[in-house]
Structures are given as C-alpha cells and as structure tokens.
Design a protein around this motif. Structure first.
Motif, mmCIF file in Angstrom:
data_model
loop_
_atom_site.group_PDB
_atom_site.id
_atom_site.type_symbol
_atom_site.label_atom_id
_atom_site.label_comp_id
_atom_site.label_asym_id
_atom_site.label_seq_id
_atom_site.Cartn_x
_atom_site.Cartn_y
_atom_site.Cartn_z
ATOM 1 N N VAL A 3 15.734 12.052 1.256
ATOM 2 C CA VAL A 3 14.490 11.507 1.439
ATOM 3 C C VAL A 3 13.368 12.451 0.798
ATOM 4 N N VAL A 4 12.707 11.889 -0.320
ATOM 5 C CA VAL A 4 11.747 12.808 -0.940
ATOM 6 C C VAL A 4 10.427 12.384 -0.637
ATOM 7 N N GLY A 5 10.313 11.191 0.038
ATOM 8 C CA GLY A 5 8.862 10.746 0.218
ATOM 9 C C GLY A 5 8.819 9.621 1.119
ATOM 10 N N THR A 6 7.777 9.338 1.757
ATOM 11 C CA THR A 6 7.860 8.166 2.633
ATOM 12 C C THR A 6 6.114 7.817 2.776
ATOM 13 N N ALA A 7 6.219 6.447 3.260
ATOM 14 C CA ALA A 7 4.909 5.761 3.743
ATOM 15 C C ALA A 7 5.117 4.768 4.504
ATOM 16 N N MET A 8 4.113 4.330 5.399
ATOM 17 C CA MET A 8 4.144 3.160 6.381
ATOM 18 C C MET A 8 3.099 2.551 6.369
ATOM 19 N N ALA A 9 3.171 1.259 6.527
ATOM 20 C CA ALA A 9 2.146 -0.006 6.745
ATOM 21 C C ALA A 9 2.081 -0.477 8.260
ATOM 22 N N THR A 10 1.115 -0.060 9.121
ATOM 23 C CA THR A 10 1.034 -0.602 10.346
ATOM 24 C C THR A 10 0.009 -1.812 10.219
ATOM 25 N N LEU A 11 0.791 -3.017 10.588
ATOM 26 C CA LEU A 11 -0.169 -4.308 10.509
ATOM 27 C C LEU A 11 -0.624 -4.486 11.886
ATOM 28 N N LEU A 12 -1.964 -4.620 11.829
ATOM 29 C CA LEU A 12 -2.889 -4.718 13.191
ATOM 30 C C LEU A 12 -3.255 -6.209 13.101
ATOM 31 N N GLY A 13 -2.547 -7.169 13.726
ATOM 32 C CA GLY A 13 -2.800 -8.621 13.672
ATOM 33 C C GLY A 13 -2.786 -9.180 12.317
ATOM 34 N N GLU A 14 -3.254 -10.147 12.017
ATOM 35 C CA GLU A 14 -3.349 -10.610 10.613
ATOM 36 C C GLU A 14 -4.456 -10.479 9.943
ATOM 37 N N THR A 15 -5.519 -9.427 10.112
ATOM 38 C CA THR A 15 -6.376 -9.284 9.224
ATOM 39 C C THR A 15 -6.381 -7.710 8.920
ATOM 40 N N CYS A 16 -5.729 -6.750 9.551
ATOM 41 C CA CYS A 16 -5.761 -5.600 9.129
ATOM 42 C C CYS A 16 -4.673 -4.567 9.092
ATOM 43 N N ALA A 17 -4.541 -3.616 8.228
ATOM 44 C CA ALA A 17 -3.537 -2.774 8.381
ATOM 45 C C ALA A 17 -3.805 -1.255 8.218
ATOM 46 N N THR A 18 -3.060 -0.315 8.466
ATOM 47 C CA THR A 18 -3.197 1.085 8.387
ATOM 48 C C THR A 18 -2.112 1.467 7.732
ATOM 49 N N VAL A 19 -2.507 2.373 6.588
ATOM 50 C CA VAL A 19 -1.501 3.133 5.625
ATOM 51 C C VAL A 19 -1.134 4.485 6.374
ATOM 52 N N ASN A 20 0.019 4.937 6.661
ATOM 53 C CA ASN A 20 0.199 6.127 7.372
ATOM 54 C C ASN A 20 1.520 6.876 6.799
ATOM 55 N N MET A 21 1.537 8.089 7.208
ATOM 56 C CA MET A 21 2.703 9.049 6.965
ATOM 57 C C MET A 21 2.924 8.872 5.592
ATOM 58 N N ASP A 54 1.949 -3.829 -0.483
ATOM 59 C CA ASP A 54 2.422 -4.919 -0.602
ATOM 60 C C ASP A 54 3.026 -5.542 0.836
ATOM 61 N N ALA A 55 3.267 -4.445 1.546
ATOM 62 C CA ALA A 55 4.031 -4.775 3.118
ATOM 63 C C ALA A 55 2.708 -5.328 3.681
ATOM 64 N N ALA A 56 1.378 -4.729 3.525
ATOM 65 C CA ALA A 56 0.296 -5.227 4.233
ATOM 66 C C ALA A 56 -0.316 -6.695 3.972
ATOM 67 N N GLU A 57 0.341 -7.198 2.852
ATOM 68 C CA GLU A 57 -0.060 -8.529 2.507
ATOM 69 C C GLU A 57 -1.567 -8.571 2.471
ATOM 70 N N ASN A 58 -2.208 -9.732 2.716
ATOM 71 C CA ASN A 58 -3.481 -10.096 2.535
ATOM 72 C C ASN A 58 -4.317 -9.466 3.728
ATOM 73 N N ARG A 59 -4.269 -8.156 4.029
ATOM 74 C CA ARG A 59 -4.951 -7.386 5.018
ATOM 75 C C ARG A 59 -5.908 -6.519 4.315
ATOM 76 N N GLU A 60 -7.083 -6.223 5.085
ATOM 77 C CA GLU A 60 -7.815 -5.011 4.872
ATOM 78 C C GLU A 60 -6.971 -3.931 5.284
ATOM 79 N N CYS A 61 -6.960 -2.797 4.318
ATOM 80 C CA CYS A 61 -6.101 -1.598 4.733
ATOM 81 C C CYS A 61 -7.123 -0.363 4.939
ATOM 82 N N ARG A 62 -6.842 0.328 5.757
ATOM 83 C CA ARG A 62 -7.413 1.875 6.034
ATOM 84 C C ARG A 62 -6.531 2.831 6.075
ATOM 85 N N LEU A 63 -7.018 3.877 5.876
ATOM 86 C CA LEU A 63 -6.321 5.249 5.762
ATOM 87 C C LEU A 63 -7.125 6.359 6.132
#
Length: 278
Positions: A53-71, A93-102
């Motif tokens: 493992v040399v890298g990570t990223a996560m998308a936390t989906l918050l309902g149908e409208t928002c996601a946070t990008v973490n880690m 891409d995993a967040a699909e059609n959502r606003e993204c925050r980080l």
C-alpha cells in the motif's frame, strides 16, 4: 517505476494496518480503529505497488447530495508521480453527482484547485490537556441518543445528511446535551481518537451554547488529552487556546460544487469530527 504500473484497488479491511503506517509517516495520530470507522462509512481506495500500500483515499457519501473526501495520503517515496491525482479521481468518481468537500494542506492545495475545488474557509485543530474548567449548568450526559433526531439537527447545520455517522457514534461516543423545556438546543459528542479523545461534532443554536457544551466536557475530562477541530468563522479558536487546547495545525476547507444543497441555519456546527482532517 511509473505511476501507471501501480494498481488502484478498493480499500479492504486487510489494508488497514498498512494505512496506519502511512498515516504515521504523515504525522497523523489515527489508530487502526479510527481508520476502520472512516472505512465503514466510505468507499475507499488504495494504491498498490507489488502488493504494498503506497497511497489511500476515501469518499464518504452523505446522503444523495454531498460527499467528503478523506484520508488522502501518498507514501513519501512515491510523491511527484501523479499518484495523488489518480487516488483523488477514484474518490471523486465514487462520489458520483455530489458536492464534494475536503480539508487541504498547503501542499495539496494546487492539485485540489485543478480538480475543481475552491477554498471556502479555514479549519483549526486544537489539542492538549485543558486547563481546569468549572462545570456549567444546563448541560448533561445522556444515557442514549436518538441518532436520527441528532442527525436531523446536524443536517440543518452541516448542510448534508450524516445519519450513517450518527448511527455509528451512537455506540462509540458519549453525548452531552443542552435542553430547554424538552427541546434540544445543542449537543456534543466525545469519543476515543488518536492520542486521546476528540470532541465533535458540536452542534448548537449559538456560540454560547457551544461553549457550554465544550466546557462541560472539559470539566468532566480533567487531565485527559483532548482534540477539537473547528472552523475559523465560529470564533472558537482563541477561546479554545485560552482553555489550554493549543492551535497545532489545521487546513483549508474546500468545496467542489455539484448539487444544490440547502440548509436551515437555525443550528450551526462549531466543532467537526476529526474525519474532516483526513
């Protein structure tokens, strides 16, 4: 080795130990349990070089409208090869059609701007062993919470649905509440994290209620190592420092608009979960 020879794969539980090592390399305090919580709420990705493992990223989906990008972490030996962009794209891409925050570091800011993110605030991280605090009246621990009810109040403040997070916190955190005539005016969560414990989310109608909630926890956890993450616009940062929680870092809050998110601003978010700095 070129970044194109590295595989981007879904983050699996067997990757957690390696992810902890990456976060330690980056100077983050996250334990395996902290990583596992974020993973349980997210679509995660790892970059693998010959199975390492040399890298990570996560998308936390918050309902149908928002996601946070973490880690979002790239191993020091692999930086400058476009790997961070590949991981970010997988998360977007995993967040699909959502606003993204980080929350961005200064080093990550140019990449995030190229990906369509714009700065919208500043997050301050405060931590330490707080000075003695007098217990305020009107605040109390609760034996159990209604996760859906608190998530609804949180959505008014945060502007997105974090019901899944509150369902997890119901068994992982203690909650302090302020009520007036049976109506919740604010709440704060306290849970184990990193070197000690983290206070957040803190959601309240006004800053004085937020201060009472935090002061209550400080008075209850004398001698404990505590962390609070807050945005500059709450005005809490100088107050936290006065109470022994030093400003030790933070980042730039950023958004990438996708959806129209409306929020009733009767409540405000005064302290974030540590996930916001992932």
């Amino acid at each position: 080795m070129q970044a194109s020879l590295i595989d981007i794969q879904p983050f699996q539980p067997e990757h957690l130990d390696a992810a902890v090592e990456l976060s330690r390399q980056a100077g983050w305090p996250h334990r395996k349990e902290d990583w596992a919580l974020v993973l349980s709420l997210s679509k995660g990705f790892v970059a693998l070089e010959d199975g390492r493992v040399v890298g990570t990223a996560m998308a936390t989906l918050l309902g149908e409208t928002c996601a946070t990008v973490n880690m979002v972490i790239v191993d020091e030996s692999m930086r400058g090869r476009g790997l961070g962009r590949q991981l970010m794209q997988a998360a977007l891409d995993a967040a699909e059609n959502r606003e993204c925050r980080l929350v961005a570091t200064a080093d990550g800011l140019p990449l995030y701007e190229k990906l369509g993110f714009a700065a919208c605030g500043e997050v301050r991280q405060h931590q330490g062993i707080p000075s003695a605090a007098e217990r305020p009246v009107g605040v109390a621990w609760v034996d159990s919470i209604d996760p859906a009810g608190l998530a609804a109040l949180d959505a008014q403040a945060f502007g997105a649905d974090r019901a899944a997070l509150f369902a997890e916190l119901a068994s992982r955190a203690r909650f302090a509440l302020v009520r007036e005539q049976g109506v919740i005016k604010g709440f704060a969560a306290l849970r184990a994290f990193g070197r000690g414990e983290v206070i957040g989310p803190v959601v309240a109608e006004d800053v004085e209620i937020a201060k009472d909630l935090i002061t209550f926890i400080l008075s209850e956890r004398a001698g404990a190592f505590l962390r609070v993450d807050t945005t500059v616009d709450t005005g809490l940062a100088p107050w936290l420092a006065e109470h022994g929680l030093a400003h030790v870092g933070g980042g730039i809050a950023m958004r990438r608009p996708k959806a129209d998110i409306s929020a009733d601003k009767k409540f405000r978010t005064f302290a974030l979960t540590s996930q916001a700095l992932g």
